[in-house]
Design an enzyme around this catalytic site. Structure first.
Site, PDB file in Angstrom:
ATOM      1  N   ASP A 264      -0.039  -0.808  -4.762  1.00 36.81           N
ATOM      2  CA  ASP A 264      -1.191  -0.257  -5.481  1.00 36.81           C
ATOM      3  C   ASP A 264      -0.915   1.042  -6.227  1.00 36.81           C
ATOM      4  OD1 ASP A 264      -1.023   1.277  -3.144  1.00 36.81           O
ATOM      5  OD2 ASP A 264      -3.160   1.156  -2.683  1.00 36.81           O
ATOM      6  N   HIS A 265       0.049   1.832  -5.780  1.00 41.19           N
ATOM      7  CA  HIS A 265       0.474   3.046  -6.488  1.00 41.19           C
ATOM      8  C   HIS A 265       1.632   3.664  -5.731  1.00 41.19           C
ATOM      9  CE1 HIS A 265      -1.393   5.525  -3.381  1.00 41.19           C
ATOM     10  NE2 HIS A 265      -2.465   4.764  -3.487  1.00 41.19           N
TER      11      HIS A 265
ATOM     12  N   CYS B 173      -6.136   4.753  -3.711  1.00 40.21           N
ATOM     13  CA  CYS B 173      -6.355   3.391  -3.233  1.00 40.21           C
ATOM     14  C   CYS B 173      -7.525   2.657  -3.892  1.00 40.21           C
ATOM     15  CB  CYS B 173      -6.544   3.415  -1.720  1.00 40.21           C
ATOM     16  SG  CYS B 173      -6.596   1.786  -0.984  1.00 40.21           S
TER      17      CYS B 173
ATOM     18  N   ASP C 268       0.834  -1.207   0.000  1.00 42.99           N
ATOM     19  CA  ASP C 268       0.000   0.000   0.000  1.00 42.99           C
ATOM     20  C   ASP C 268       0.868   1.256   0.000  1.00 42.99           C
ATOM     21  OD1 ASP C 268      -2.096   1.774   0.306  1.00 42.99           O
ATOM     22  OD2 ASP C 268      -2.969   0.765   2.017  1.00 42.99           O
ATOM     23  N   ASP C 269       0.790   2.048  -1.076  1.00 39.60           N
ATOM     24  CA  ASP C 269       1.476   3.350  -1.133  1.00 39.60           C
ATOM     25  C   ASP C 269       3.005   3.218  -1.109  1.00 39.60           C
ATOM     26  OD1 ASP C 269      -1.095   4.428  -0.948  1.00 39.60           O
ATOM     27  OD2 ASP C 269      -0.484   6.051   0.373  1.00 39.60           O
TER      28      ASP C 269
END
Length: 493
Positions: free
Chosen positions: A261-262, A90, A50-51
């Site tokens: 995710d990014h 997200c 995540d992130d």
């Protein structure tokens, strides 16, 4: 004598026939050994962090961060240098993974919003192909009617760390007991902030890039970055444990994908620091260890790839394409372009500044539809609406209407070539193809000037433009002045 002879003859024929059959069966076995066919459907595991920036991994060139578990996967499998999500936020990013459709088509193109209710997600598609579909960890997608997991386990509390952990005990129990092929998404809450509190961080322990090297002397930034690195290390502890469980309980017919995710440094933007993602795949006996791919792949490609592996075929309404040939060693084009979407509304800053992006392997075009240089064309004549349109343009006053980058020579997008006359044919081609794609997606934006929709969920749930958020203040004179007719209302949100 004749009777005895006849009996011996029949017995001899019987034995001859028996030996012949035995020989035929033995030959069949030999043939099978020479041409083994594994009809068992592989288990599919997708681990999602995540992130985390693609630039913050050892296997992607950052020697100052501890990503030992991901680096191990890269050595044992295939590393992708051109993997993308369409939205650096997200819920929209995850919805692409689970539906095979870009955010505008699946309906989740603002954060904390829902996918369209008629979408067939991974839960339906893979169940139809004989798989159990499992979510272990963070969800952040809705509605439940679209995402009907066979099993779903929430993150679990853990002492002395800033975020909850993935449900390792549930994952281990499932690996031990499962009898069916499964598709499992393990979704971590790391390294997303809140980060670890690292005391006395050293700038030399952080790797800087053109997009953040101006912050080397910013003590708060360095401290945050050190905590972020420590959170990355913690996530790798989880990944390492999952790999241990996979290697203990599952056979080699297990495909394992790692991604994030990014990027956090480009969150909410359509720059590569937000949209380019790490993507590493291990599949013993299929993927040659230590290989790389430079082909363009996208989060929308994951579901059709899984369906392909499971013996199915993606439906026509899915945007993505199967990249199974790449995993099998064929270097073939999967996508000519990948696309990006920016929706600044329904986040804490909530300014009106939508963008769209198209990118091939070398060139990238961005249009910022509410840039300051075109904002006057976007005004509606309604003072309360125009206040927010102007506010959005001024909040991003340094971002031009058009951006064009040569990523081969400028991978960090520092030199805007949109006004370079030599590249005009390339820019025009990208513009034409981007708007064609937008139309196919049912986009709320188009090429016409003066079209600057402001959006809201049904019932005004979410961040309303005319109200304060923890990160911005609205003047009292303009608060609560927007009416339902001033918005495009997204009914399924």
């Amino acid at each position: 004598m004749k009777s005895m002879f006849k009996t011996k003859l029949l017995l001899g024929l019987f034995l001859l026939g028996f030996l012949g059959c035995s020989q035929k069966k033995e030959n069949h076995k030999d043939t099978a050994k020479q041409h083994p066919v594994n009809n068992a459907k592989p288990n599919l595991i997708f681990y999602l962090s995540d992130d985390q920036d693609v630039y913050d991994y050892g296997c992607y060139g950052n020697e100052k961060v501890n990503t030992a578990a991901v680096d191990r996967l890269a050595k044992e499998g295939m590393l992708f240098n051109n993997a993308f999500t369409a939205q650096a936020i997200c819920a929209p990013s995850r919805s692409q993974l689970f539906t095979g459709k870009y955010p505008l088509k699946n309906g989740c193109f603002a954060n904390h919003t829902a996918t369209k209710p008629n979408i067939k997600s991974v839960t339906t598609q893979m169940k139809n192909l004989g798989y159990e579909v499992v979510l272990a960890g963070k969800s952040h997608v809705k509605p439940a009617s679209v995402y009907q997991w066979d099993r779903e386990w929430e993150p679990v509390p853990k002492k002395d760390v800033p975020r909850e952990y993935i449900p390792l005990d549930s994952i281990e129990g499932y690996f031990k007991a499962t009898k069916k092929p499964f598709c499992m998404f393990i979704t971590s809450k790391y390294p997303h902030g809140k980060y670890f509190d690292v005391q006395n961080p050293n700038t030399d322990d952080i790797k800087f890039y053109p997009f953040n090297e101006d912050k080397k002397n910013n003590e708060a930034y360095v401290k945050s970055k050190a905590g972020y690195y420590r959170s990355i290390e913690e996530d790798n502890t989880q990944i390492d444990k999952v790999l241990e469980l996979v290697d203990t309980y599952l056979d080699e017919n297990t495909l394992f994908i790692y991604s994030a995710d990014h990027g956090v440094s480009g969150k909410f933007t359509v720059k590569d620091i937000g949209l380019k993602v790490p993507f590493v795949v291990r599949w013993p006996k299929v993927i040659k260890p230590g290989t790389t791919s430079n082909q363009l792949i996208h989060y929308t490609d994951v579901l059709p790839t899984f369906m392909n592996i499971a013996g199915g075929k993606a439906t026509e309404d899915i945007d993505g394409n199967s990249f199974l040939p790449l995993l099998q060693g064929e270097d073939v084009e999967i996508n000519k372009y990948v696309y990006g979407v920016r929706t600044n509304q329904n986040i804490l800053n909530s300014e009106v500044f939508p963008s769209r992006m198209i990118r091939d392997k070398r060139y990238k075009y961005i249009r910022n539809f509410n840039a300051l240089e075109v904002v006057e064309q976007n005004l509606t004549g309604k003072p309360n609406v125009d206040y927010f349109i102007k506010r959005g343009a001024n909040a991003h006053k340094n971002e031009p209407f058009e951006e064009l980058y040569d990523l081969q020579n400028d991978p960090f997008e520092q030199n805007n070539l949109a006004n370079n006359p030599e590249l005009l044919p390339i820019k025009q081609k990208l513009i034409k193809d981007m708007f064609s794609w937008m139309k196919s997606q049912g986009d709320i934006l188009d090429e016409a000037t003066g079209n600057m929709p402001i959006i809201t969920p049904k019932g005004n749930k979410g961040f309303k433009l005319d109200q304060d958020t923890p990160r911005r203040k609205i003047p009292d004179s303009i608060k609560n002045t927007l009416k339902k007719d001033d918005y495009i209302v997204i009914e399924h949100w």
